[in-house]
Design a protein around this motif. Sequence first.
Motif, PDB file in Angstrom:
ATOM      1  N   VAL A  41      63.374  41.886   9.703  1.00 26.94           N
ATOM      2  CA  VAL A  41      62.281  42.165  10.633  1.00 26.94           C
ATOM      3  C   VAL A  41      60.890  41.868  10.081  1.00 26.94           C
ATOM      4  N   THR A  42      60.733  41.894   8.761  1.00 30.52           N
ATOM      5  CA  THR A  42      59.407  41.664   8.181  1.00 30.52           C
ATOM      6  C   THR A  42      58.966  40.219   8.406  1.00 30.52           C
ATOM      7  N   THR A  43      57.796  40.061   8.988  1.00 32.11           N
ATOM      8  CA  THR A  43      57.263  38.722   9.273  1.00 32.11           C
ATOM      9  C   THR A  43      56.263  38.303   8.205  1.00 32.11           C
ATOM     10  N   ASN A  44      56.145  37.005   8.039  1.00 33.71           N
ATOM     11  CA  ASN A  44      55.186  36.440   7.077  1.00 33.71           C
ATOM     12  C   ASN A  44      54.714  35.098   7.632  1.00 33.71           C
ATOM     13  N   VAL A  45      53.534  35.107   8.239  1.00 35.63           N
ATOM     14  CA  VAL A  45      53.045  33.891   8.917  1.00 35.63           C
ATOM     15  C   VAL A  45      52.769  32.758   7.947  1.00 35.63           C
ATOM     16  N   SER A  46      52.669  33.051   6.659  1.00 36.64           N
ATOM     17  CA  SER A  46      52.427  31.985   5.674  1.00 36.64           C
ATOM     18  C   SER A  46      53.711  31.277   5.278  1.00 36.64           C
ATOM     19  N   ASP A  66      63.421  35.858   6.922  1.00 33.43           N
ATOM     20  CA  ASP A  66      64.522  35.233   6.202  1.00 33.43           C
ATOM     21  C   ASP A  66      65.673  34.932   7.165  1.00 33.43           C
ATOM     22  N   TYR A  67      66.089  33.653   7.215  1.00 33.05           N
ATOM     23  CA  TYR A  67      67.080  33.252   8.217  1.00 33.05           C
ATOM     24  C   TYR A  67      68.483  33.738   7.863  1.00 33.05           C
ATOM     25  N   LEU A  68      68.789  33.867   6.576  1.00 30.69           N
ATOM     26  CA  LEU A  68      70.092  34.419   6.176  1.00 30.69           C
ATOM     27  C   LEU A  68      70.241  35.845   6.679  1.00 30.69           C
ATOM     28  N   SER A  69      69.173  36.640   6.544  1.00 28.90           N
ATOM     29  CA  SER A  69      69.208  38.009   7.043  1.00 28.90           C
ATOM     30  C   SER A  69      69.407  38.042   8.551  1.00 28.90           C
ATOM     31  N   ARG A  70      68.743  37.141   9.259  1.00 28.15           N
ATOM     32  CA  ARG A  70      68.878  37.081  10.707  1.00 28.15           C
ATOM     33  C   ARG A  70      70.298  36.710  11.105  1.00 28.15           C
TER      34      ARG A  70
END
Length: 275
Positions: A41-46, A66-70
């Motif tokens: 859930v944590t986003t990072n626009v950079s 992180d796409y693996l987490s998704r």
Amino acid sequence: MFVKRILEVARRSPLFLFSIGFLGLVILIAAIAPLLPLDQVTTNVSEIYQAPSAAHIFGTDKLGRDYLSRLIYGGQVSLLVGVLAMMTSVAIGTVVGVTAGYFGGWIDAVLMRIVDILSSIPWLVLVIVLSVFLKPGLSTIIIVIGCFSWMRIARLLRAETLSAKVNDYVSYAQFMGIGSFTIIRKHILPSVLPTLIVAATTSISSAIMTESALSFLGLGINEPMASWGSLLQDAQTLSQRLPMMAILPGLLIVLTIYSFNNVGELIKDSLQEEV
């Protein structure tokens, strides 16, 4: 003995072994996901749309997550929908099918006409209509799939019940004045159980496929929650730039559905050999 029979049949085909191993791995990872150092859930626009790296094995998505987490948590949601929708459809289908087959007469006629009517309604139209009244989300998609996918199970169990109730031990129990519900519980349900088990495995794969299709169309799981279908929907505009974001959830959907169907066939073969 039944598990031993399944393992014996599975050893004859590498595809059966692959299916069991793949499902075991997917279910295990989904079950222990909360214990893993993953953050979906944590986003990072950079770090939006970053390529695979040591920090992010499968890269990041449109919000830098992180796409693996998704993928892992998406698999957890897809499996949860499949299992809970299956339990719902099996419960309804068993009650309707066994009741119609055992009691027959006008009860059978009414229940089967209801099955025919519901089977004739396109599920996509039904979901669109229900989405007007129900808030889109996990519980809604489980209710919709579970409550409107039991008709095939009902037909199967009705046919099995019609066959089981003509057995001598059922006729003897009726002659002795034993109650109908006791006969159903002690004699009919054990007779239809093999068919019910096979139908349950295929019901899980059907539910996962339906959820994936609905989420892909934007009618299923919503942000910030993810499923494999919603991940596929998010990646449809990136098929050329980042093809792996579409390939991975699509491949997991295909392999999971294939494996559940294969396990259903394995169970059916094992039951036939046991007989």
